[in-house]
Design a protein around this motif. Sequence first.
Motif, PDB file in Angstrom:
ATOM      1  N   GLY A  43       0.786  -1.234   0.000  1.00  0.00           N
ATOM      2  CA  GLY A  43       0.000   0.000   0.000  1.00  0.00           C
ATOM      3  C   GLY A  43       0.815   1.280   0.000  1.00  0.00           C
ATOM      4  N   THR A  44       2.128   1.176  -0.055  1.00  0.00           N
ATOM      5  CA  THR A  44       2.997   2.352   0.023  1.00  0.00           C
ATOM      6  C   THR A  44       2.830   3.286  -1.170  1.00  0.00           C
ATOM      7  N   CYS A  45       2.531   2.748  -2.335  1.00  0.00           N
ATOM      8  CA  CYS A  45       2.477   3.577  -3.550  1.00  0.00           C
ATOM      9  C   CYS A  45       1.102   4.211  -3.787  1.00  0.00           C
ATOM     10  N   ARG A  46       0.322   4.337  -2.728  1.00  0.00           N
ATOM     11  CA  ARG A  46      -0.982   4.988  -2.814  1.00  0.00           C
ATOM     12  C   ARG A  46      -0.786   6.401  -3.359  1.00  0.00           C
ATOM     13  N   CYS A  47      -1.553   6.742  -4.365  1.00  0.00           N
ATOM     14  CA  CYS A  47      -1.445   8.058  -4.984  1.00  0.00           C
ATOM     15  C   CYS A  47      -2.833   8.497  -5.447  1.00  0.00           C
ATOM     16  N   ARG A  48      -2.932   9.739  -5.866  1.00  0.00           N
ATOM     17  CA  ARG A  48      -4.220  10.266  -6.316  1.00  0.00           C
ATOM     18  C   ARG A  48      -4.083  10.767  -7.747  1.00  0.00           C
ATOM     19  N   ILE A  49      -4.938  10.265  -8.607  1.00  0.00           N
ATOM     20  CA  ILE A  49      -4.976  10.745  -9.982  1.00  0.00           C
ATOM     21  C   ILE A  49      -5.784  12.044  -9.948  1.00  0.00           C
ATOM     22  N   GLU A  50      -5.089  13.162 -10.093  1.00  0.00           N
ATOM     23  CA  GLU A  50      -5.732  14.472  -9.967  1.00  0.00           C
ATOM     24  C   GLU A  50      -6.469  14.863 -11.245  1.00  0.00           C
ATOM     25  N   SER A  51      -5.944  14.470 -12.387  1.00  0.00           N
ATOM     26  CA  SER A  51      -6.645  14.687 -13.650  1.00  0.00           C
ATOM     27  C   SER A  51      -6.321  13.530 -14.579  1.00  0.00           C
ATOM     28  N   GLY A  52      -7.277  13.189 -15.419  1.00  0.00           N
ATOM     29  CA  GLY A  52      -7.073  12.108 -16.370  1.00  0.00           C
ATOM     30  C   GLY A  52      -7.455  10.736 -15.860  1.00  0.00           C
ATOM     31  N   ARG A  53      -8.306  10.653 -14.830  1.00  0.00           N
ATOM     32  CA  ARG A  53      -8.719   9.338 -14.313  1.00  0.00           C
ATOM     33  C   ARG A  53      -9.265   8.435 -15.406  1.00  0.00           C
ATOM     34  N   GLU A  54      -9.924   9.076 -16.391  1.00  0.00           N
ATOM     35  CA  GLU A  54     -10.500   8.293 -17.486  1.00  0.00           C
ATOM     36  C   GLU A  54      -9.424   7.643 -18.346  1.00  0.00           C
ATOM     37  N   HIS A  55      -8.172   8.034 -18.138  1.00  0.00           N
ATOM     38  CA  HIS A  55      -7.057   7.469 -18.903  1.00  0.00           C
ATOM     39  C   HIS A  55      -6.311   6.386 -18.126  1.00  0.00           C
ATOM     40  N   THR A  56      -6.959   5.848 -17.102  1.00  0.00           N
ATOM     41  CA  THR A  56      -6.363   4.745 -16.340  1.00  0.00           C
ATOM     42  C   THR A  56      -7.244   3.508 -16.488  1.00  0.00           C
ATOM     43  N   ASP A  57      -6.650   2.345 -16.237  1.00  0.00           N
ATOM     44  CA  ASP A  57      -7.400   1.101 -16.350  1.00  0.00           C
ATOM     45  C   ASP A  57      -8.292   0.896 -15.126  1.00  0.00           C
ATOM     46  N   ASP A  58      -9.011  -0.211 -15.100  1.00  0.00           N
ATOM     47  CA  ASP A  58      -9.929  -0.505 -14.005  1.00  0.00           C
ATOM     48  C   ASP A  58      -9.173  -0.796 -12.706  1.00  0.00           C
ATOM     49  N   VAL A  59      -9.805  -0.468 -11.589  1.00  0.00           N
ATOM     50  CA  VAL A  59      -9.247  -0.738 -10.264  1.00  0.00           C
ATOM     51  C   VAL A  59      -9.170  -2.251 -10.064  1.00  0.00           C
ATOM     52  N   LYS A  60      -8.042  -2.703  -9.557  1.00  0.00           N
ATOM     53  CA  LYS A  60      -7.795  -4.132  -9.350  1.00  0.00           C
ATOM     54  C   LYS A  60      -8.194  -4.567  -7.933  1.00  0.00           C
ATOM     55  N   ALA A  61      -8.366  -5.878  -7.760  1.00  0.00           N
ATOM     56  CA  ALA A  61      -8.717  -6.444  -6.452  1.00  0.00           C
ATOM     57  C   ALA A  61      -7.659  -6.107  -5.402  1.00  0.00           C
TER      58      ALA A  61
END
Length: 108
Positions: A43-61
């Motif tokens: 969980g260390t690499c938790r980050c926030r997509i501030e713009s362009g969320r639509e340009h990311t893939d689906d959230v994984k399990a």
Amino acid sequence: MIQITFLTNDNKVVSAPPNSNLLRVSLREKGGIPFKCGGGLCGTCRCRIESGREHTDDVKAKERKHLTEADIADGYRMACQTFVHGDISVSWQSSRTAPAVAEEERQA
């Protein structure tokens, strides 16, 4: 090529091929996203997509083990699990060093 802006790292902008893994781009281009395991376990690499969320893939399990539904709705992702296929801007919480935290606790 797509552009990734690392907001927490002085708005550093880098180019990467479409469908690149966000953490791998950060490592290769010195983007600065913190990490430990690189495999979705810590969980260390938790980050926030501030713009362009639509340009990311689906959230994984694996991400759902570290992020609440509210976090996900607010744009939080795990960089190691996120693949980017268009321009995004990303931020994260900078880690503080142990001596700085200890000093703050002494002053409290």
